[in-house]
Design a protein around this motif. Structure first.
Motif, PDB file in Angstrom:
ATOM      1  N   PRO A  64      42.749  44.876  41.655  1.00  0.00           N
ATOM      2  CA  PRO A  64      43.127  45.487  40.256  1.00  0.00           C
ATOM      3  C   PRO A  64      42.757  44.132  39.298  1.00  0.00           C
ATOM      4  N   ARG A  65      42.941  42.830  39.721  1.00  0.00           N
ATOM      5  CA  ARG A  65      42.665  41.956  38.951  1.00  0.00           C
ATOM      6  C   ARG A  65      41.050  41.532  38.602  1.00  0.00           C
ATOM      7  N   THR A  66      40.388  41.919  39.741  1.00  0.00           N
ATOM      8  CA  THR A  66      38.889  41.745  39.569  1.00  0.00           C
ATOM      9  C   THR A  66      38.355  42.951  38.717  1.00  0.00           C
ATOM     10  N   LEU A  67      38.801  44.180  38.961  1.00  0.00           N
ATOM     11  CA  LEU A  67      38.703  45.171  37.804  1.00  0.00           C
ATOM     12  C   LEU A  67      39.151  45.034  36.686  1.00  0.00           C
ATOM     13  N   GLN A  68      40.029  44.191  36.298  1.00  0.00           N
ATOM     14  CA  GLN A  68      40.568  43.956  35.088  1.00  0.00           C
ATOM     15  C   GLN A  68      39.541  43.170  34.420  1.00  0.00           C
ATOM     16  N   ALA A  69      39.250  42.005  35.179  1.00  0.00           N
ATOM     17  CA  ALA A  69      38.328  40.881  34.702  1.00  0.00           C
ATOM     18  C   ALA A  69      36.694  41.857  34.327  1.00  0.00           C
ATOM     19  N   TYR A  70      36.379  42.860  35.499  1.00  0.00           N
ATOM     20  CA  TYR A  70      35.297  43.535  35.293  1.00  0.00           C
ATOM     21  C   TYR A  70      35.491  44.076  33.753  1.00  0.00           C
ATOM     22  N   HIS A  71      36.439  44.953  33.550  1.00  0.00           N
ATOM     23  CA  HIS A  71      36.422  46.010  32.375  1.00  0.00           C
ATOM     24  C   HIS A  71      36.715  44.896  31.197  1.00  0.00           C
ATOM     25  N   ALA A  72      36.975  43.762  31.252  1.00  0.00           N
ATOM     26  CA  ALA A  72      36.916  43.096  30.008  1.00  0.00           C
ATOM     27  C   ALA A  72      35.709  42.504  29.759  1.00  0.00           C
ATOM     28  N   LEU A  73      34.718  42.586  30.551  1.00  0.00           N
ATOM     29  CA  LEU A  73      33.254  41.949  30.089  1.00  0.00           C
ATOM     30  C   LEU A  73      32.639  42.551  29.232  1.00  0.00           C
ATOM     31  N   PRO A  74      32.037  41.937  28.171  1.00  0.00           N
ATOM     32  CA  PRO A  74      31.414  42.784  26.859  1.00  0.00           C
ATOM     33  C   PRO A  74      30.190  43.642  27.392  1.00  0.00           C
ATOM     34  N   CYS A  75      29.538  43.182  28.587  1.00  0.00           N
ATOM     35  CA  CYS A  75      28.493  44.139  29.062  1.00  0.00           C
ATOM     36  C   CYS A  75      29.093  45.640  29.531  1.00  0.00           C
ATOM     37  N   VAL A  76      30.336  45.593  30.154  1.00  0.00           N
ATOM     38  CA  VAL A  76      30.974  46.873  30.647  1.00  0.00           C
ATOM     39  C   VAL A  76      31.614  47.542  29.506  1.00  0.00           C
ATOM     40  N   ALA A  77      32.141  46.975  28.599  1.00  0.00           N
ATOM     41  CA  ALA A  77      32.689  47.555  27.538  1.00  0.00           C
ATOM     42  C   ALA A  77      31.643  48.332  26.454  1.00  0.00           C
ATOM     43  N   LEU A 102      28.843  34.682  34.420  1.00  0.00           N
ATOM     44  CA  LEU A 102      30.051  35.076  34.648  1.00  0.00           C
ATOM     45  C   LEU A 102      30.108  36.564  34.906  1.00  0.00           C
ATOM     46  N   GLU A 103      29.310  37.218  33.818  1.00  0.00           N
ATOM     47  CA  GLU A 103      29.215  38.712  33.779  1.00  0.00           C
ATOM     48  C   GLU A 103      28.342  39.080  35.111  1.00  0.00           C
ATOM     49  N   ARG A 104      27.152  38.529  35.070  1.00  0.00           N
ATOM     50  CA  ARG A 104      26.410  38.796  36.802  1.00  0.00           C
ATOM     51  C   ARG A 104      27.176  38.754  37.798  1.00  0.00           C
ATOM     52  N   ALA A 105      28.224  37.460  37.836  1.00  0.00           N
ATOM     53  CA  ALA A 105      28.759  37.435  39.210  1.00  0.00           C
ATOM     54  C   ALA A 105      29.817  38.437  39.321  1.00  0.00           C
ATOM     55  N   ILE A 106      30.629  38.585  38.362  1.00  0.00           N
ATOM     56  CA  ILE A 106      31.641  39.750  38.581  1.00  0.00           C
ATOM     57  C   ILE A 106      30.978  41.299  38.736  1.00  0.00           C
ATOM     58  N   VAL A 107      30.048  41.643  37.861  1.00  0.00           N
ATOM     59  CA  VAL A 107      29.572  42.776  38.018  1.00  0.00           C
ATOM     60  C   VAL A 107      28.871  42.928  39.382  1.00  0.00           C
ATOM     61  N   SER A 108      28.154  41.776  39.982  1.00  0.00           N
ATOM     62  CA  SER A 108      27.801  41.794  41.284  1.00  0.00           C
ATOM     63  C   SER A 108      28.693  42.093  42.318  1.00  0.00           C
ATOM     64  N   LYS A 109      29.892  41.382  42.234  1.00  0.00           N
ATOM     65  CA  LYS A 109      31.032  41.640  43.176  1.00  0.00           C
ATOM     66  C   LYS A 109      31.618  42.864  43.047  1.00  0.00           C
ATOM     67  N   VAL A 110      31.659  43.437  41.978  1.00  0.00           N
ATOM     68  CA  VAL A 110      32.161  44.786  41.796  1.00  0.00           C
ATOM     69  C   VAL A 110      31.160  46.005  42.408  1.00  0.00           C
ATOM     70  N   THR A 111      29.929  45.592  42.202  1.00  0.00           N
ATOM     71  CA  THR A 111      28.856  46.576  42.759  1.00  0.00           C
ATOM     72  C   THR A 111      28.867  46.393  44.284  1.00  0.00           C
ATOM     73  N   TYR A 112      28.861  45.340  44.589  1.00  0.00           N
ATOM     74  CA  TYR A 112      28.926  45.125  46.148  1.00  0.00           C
ATOM     75  C   TYR A 112      30.047  45.687  46.928  1.00  0.00           C
ATOM     76  N   LEU A 113      31.268  45.433  46.383  1.00  0.00           N
ATOM     77  CA  LEU A 113      32.500  46.130  46.962  1.00  0.00           C
ATOM     78  C   LEU A 113      32.368  47.543  47.085  1.00  0.00           C
ATOM     79  N   GLN A 114      32.172  48.045  45.768  1.00  0.00           N
ATOM     80  CA  GLN A 114      32.062  49.458  45.612  1.00  0.00           C
ATOM     81  C   GLN A 114      31.002  50.072  46.298  1.00  0.00           C
ATOM     82  N   GLY A 115      29.838  49.669  46.672  1.00  0.00           N
ATOM     83  CA  GLY A 115      28.679  49.952  47.398  1.00  0.00           C
ATOM     84  C   GLY A 115      29.144  49.977  48.756  1.00  0.00           C
ATOM     85  N   ARG A 116      29.890  49.273  49.309  1.00  0.00           N
ATOM     86  CA  ARG A 116      30.369  49.283  50.648  1.00  0.00           C
ATOM     87  C   ARG A 116      31.726  50.167  51.052  1.00  0.00           C
TER      88      ARG A 116
END
Length: 187
Positions: free
Chosen positions: A155-168, A135-149
């Motif tokens: 906002p809900r995806t960013l909320q899920a992203y910031h809730a990830l232990p690896c991001v915190a 799940l961490e890899r999928a969400i981080v990859s999605k955010v990285t993909y979108l931001q990279g483009r």
């Protein structure tokens, strides 16, 4: 309610979500149900998506397809479906799981990594032994993909992203996350 090609995707997502759930000791029947139901509103016209799920943010208004998870939930509730775990998974499959719903995680991962997409095999394989890491890899990859483009992240995806232990953990140590390979997303 979906086109034949989408239906094939739905079946693959349902099968994979159940497989991921079983491998992680979770409720495979709920995961399968959420997988079968996740895209019921995906092929509806934009006007219908906006009617069923009024926009919560700019992204929703500009890209009504982002609403198909919430619209599907609205339809299911109108039809009398009451399983909150499945409803949450259907709603969250476009933006990322909220509140630690493991069935949501199974469906989200299955949606982005089902074999018919031809990508994200590593996420699919990881999910069969470590749901949280996948799940961490999928969400981080999605955010990285979108931001990279230069694409605005929901906002809900960013909320899920910031809730990830690896991001915190990265934020606390001021160490940037290592970018993951970009994912082509089409929920």
């Amino acid at each position: 309610m979906v086109r034949p090609r989408r239906y094939e995707h739905v079946l693959r997502v349902a099968d994979l979500a159940a497989q991921i759930a079983r491998a992680n000791g979770l409720d495979d029947m709920r995961a399968y149900a959420a997988g079968i139901l996740h895209d019921i509103a995906r092929d509806l016209p934009d006007a219908e998506l906006l009617r069923l799920a009024p926009p919560e943010c700019e992204i929703d208004a500009a890209h009504p397809l982002a609403l198909h998870g919430r619209a599907a939930r609205v339809l299911l509730e109108r039809w009398g479906y009451q399983d909150r775990v499945v409803l949450d998974a259907v709603e969250d499959h476009t933006t990322g799981p909220r509140g630690g719903n493991s069935v949501s995680a199974c469906v989200y991962i299955a949606d982005v990594s089902e074999p018919g997409r031809g990508v994200n095999h590593d996420i699919r394989e990881l999910a069969l032994c470590d749901l949280g890491a996948a799940l961490e890899r999928a969400i981080v990859s999605k955010v990285t993909y979108l931001q990279g483009r230069g694409i605005q992240v929901h906002p809900r995806t960013l909320q899920a992203y910031h809730a990830l232990p690896c991001v915190a953990q990265a934020a606390a140590s001021s160490v940037p996350l290592r970018p993951q390979p970009p994912l082509p997303f089409e929920s």
